[in-house]
Design an enzyme around this catalytic site. Structure first.
Site, PDB file in Angstrom:
ATOM      1  CG  ASP A  59       2.248  -3.842  -4.515  1.00  0.00           C
ATOM      2  OD1 ASP A  59       1.948  -4.947  -4.020  1.00  0.00           O
ATOM      3  OD2 ASP A  59       2.846  -3.732  -5.602  1.00  0.00           O
TER       4      ASP A  59
ATOM      5  CD  GLU B 173       4.824 -10.536  -8.859  1.00  0.00           C
ATOM      6  OE1 GLU B 173       6.002 -10.947  -8.927  1.00  0.00           O
ATOM      7  OE2 GLU B 173       4.451  -9.674  -8.040  1.00  0.00           O
TER       8      GLU B 173
ATOM      9  CG  HIS C 205       0.644  -6.921  -6.416  1.00  0.00           C
ATOM     10  ND1 HIS C 205       1.688  -7.200  -5.555  1.00  0.00           N
ATOM     11  CD2 HIS C 205       0.932  -7.546  -7.585  1.00  0.00           C
ATOM     12  CE1 HIS C 205       2.581  -7.965  -6.180  1.00  0.00           C
ATOM     13  NE2 HIS C 205       2.145  -8.198  -7.411  1.00  0.00           N
TER      14      HIS C 205
END
Length: 532
Positions: free
Chosen positions: A159, A295, A231
């Site tokens: 991440d 995201e 990410h």
């Protein structure tokens, strides 16, 4: 027992199990039962206290267990079924049987159990990217999962805040991407504060191979996740040339979403293919590989002339279509290696997934239903009630959490495949999985507190399909086993004095407010997608 079996009948008589008792049957089944009952130090032999037989007609993970005055008989559909029979037999022993210092003989009451799981996927997700957990802690997580018949360990290995796996082909991934100089201590709504303490760590490929082998022996499948194309700060801190801009970035020291994103160009696909091959080689036969896809801030793709030209070459008209194409390309790479891709639900919304891609709807079950209706297998992972990084109560005594509250009762009431869904949609629900995102889980003690006993309810739903009416009563009794295993769980009546933290600050938000925010984000993402 937790999880509750399909059928449990009490029989007359009993049998005394002692250390060194002989267990007979096929070698792989014998070894499975021995792993489930290590304190008994069972010995293989031609005949003995526990008789094992393979019965494939029972189906995967299924078993029948009978205890009578002449001993124990187990019929298992496969090795996993034998292992779970051993776990159920262990739960028929006193709590003290979970301690190595306990006595070596126990009287087992007569019983007949017929059992098989409702769902094939009974998962626990551990985020080792935000906070790293050493190998020893993951092996312990596997043991606790196995004791509760949970069978999928989803490891979030990369991440913005850290890369957690050795790469021999691209060593800067673990040399530069695995650590950060400090960590954020504020909540999302507060001024930025940091602890100024370096944090890091990674698993060698040998570590990963050991974790996977240890898990397989205990009927647990490791599902690795490398979250792309967003990410990606930790990746790009090591190899910025694979980013959309090529500009250097740093491993993030705070939470939230970064605009840093991998490039979708062929060089990046080649880079990721090499890294995936390293992971697959270490893990062995791996049926699932999680690609993330969530995201993603696509602005850097839209602003890049090279990426725009590449999208035109592919016949794509928007960054959303390119996002979908990129994930499908990687899923094709995995499929060539016999592995199914898994994604978060944004990847499904982007469209054009391979039909065999498994979808995890974290933003709520409505998007999960859409994925199931489109023919994708689904694992239920909604924030409420499957995010165990949320506090268990809206109380000032609870340790700091990302939000509040997801209670044991909330988990026990969850239905991964509601009756309001069409039958064809429900058939695509493979199971459910709880998420332990680690922004607010810095160590193993906190991990215990967040995971248990909510994971007991998770196990009950995953195995039995629904919590029994006596679940809370059985759970209260089951806590004695967790005590014997040394689990620092959250007591049902609230935290112990040393488990408490300072009162929640204003930044902590209720789950209902979070869900309203997620729904708005989903609506915005679905209705406004930028084109080139």
């Amino acid at each position: 027992m937790i999880p509750r079996p399909n059928l449990l009948s009490r029989l007359s008589g009993s049998y005394e199990l002692t250390a060194g008792a002989v267990v007979s049957g096929p070698d792989d089944l014998v070894e499975a039962v021995r792993l489930a009952l290590p304190v008994l130090d069972l010995r293989p032999g031609d005949s003995g206290a526990i008789e094992l037989r393979l019965d494939p007609a029972l189906g995967p993970e299924a078993y029948k267990l009978t205890v009578g005055s002449r001993g124990v008989e187990i019929r298992a559909g496969d090795r996993a079924g034998a292992f779970y029979a051993g776990q159920s037999l262990h739960q028929l022993l006193p709590d003290e049987s979970y301690r190595w210092s306990a006595g070596a003989a126990w009287q087992v009451a007569g019983v007949r159990i017929e059992d098989s799981p409702r769902y094939a996927w009974r998962g626990l997700h551990v985020d080792v990217a935000r906070h790293f957990f050493p190998k020893r802690e993951l092996l312990r997580v596997v043991d606790l999962m196995a004791a509760h018949k949970l069978n999928r360990l989803h490891l979030h290995l990369a991440d913005d805040q850290g890369w957690r796996v050795e790469s021999r082909a691209f060593p800067r991934l673990h040399e530069a991407g695995s650590h950060r100089p400090r960590t954020a201590t504020h909540f999302f709504r507060e001024p930025e504060t940091f602890d100024d303490v370096p944090h890091g760590g990674y698993y060698t490929l040998a570590d990963l191979a050991e974790i996977a082998a240890y898990a397989r022996a205990r009927a647990v499948t490791v599902v690795p996740e490398i979250d792309v194309p967003g990410h990606a700060s930790a990746i790009l801190a090591a190899y910025p040339e694979f980013g959309a801009t090529g500009e250097p970035v740093q491993v993030l020291d705070k939470w939230g979403i970064s605009p840093a994103i991998l490039s979708p160009l062929p060089a990046t696909v080649g880079f990721l293919t090499t890294v995936f091959d390293e992971l697959l080689g270490a893990l062995g036969a791996t049926p699932y590989f999680h690609l993330g896809g969530d995201e993603v801030v696509l602005d850097q793709w839209a602003a890049s002339d090279d990426i725009s030209a590449y999208a035109d070459e592919l016949g794509l008209g928007s960054v959303a279509e390119l996002h979908a194409w990129f994930l499908r390309r990687l899923a094709d790479v995995l499929a060539e290696r016999g592995t199914r891709a898994v994604v978060w639900d944004e990847a499904f919304v982007a469209g054009d997934l391979r039909k065999d891609t498994l979808v995890m709807p974290w933003r709520g079950m409505p998007v999960g239903r859409r994925a199931a209706a489109a023919g994708h297998d689904v694992v239920a992972t909604p924030i409420f009630p499957m995010y165990f990084d949320y506090a268990e109560a809206a109380s000032a005594e609870e340790p700091m959490a990302i939000g509040e509250a997801v209670t044991v009762a909330d988990v026990a009431a969850f239905d991964p495949a509601p009756s309001s869904w069409e039958l064809a949609e429900r058939k695509h629900v493979l199971g459910l999985q709880a998420q332990l995102w680690s922004e607010r889980i810095p160590d193993a003690r906190t991990l215990d507190y967040r995971a248990w006993p909510r994971s007991c309810a998770l196990a009950e739903i995953g195995w039995a399909g629904a919590a029994g009416p006596d679940f809370m009563e059985r759970l209260a009794a089951h806590l004695g086993r967790l005590d014997a295993l040394g689990v620092e769980y959250r007591p049902l009546d609230g935290p112990k004095p040393w488990q408490r933290r300072r009162p929640h600050r204003p930044g902590v938000v209720p789950v209902a407010e979070v869900m309203r925010h997620v729904e708005q984000l989903t609506h915005d993402a679905d209705s406004t997608r930028p084109s080139f």
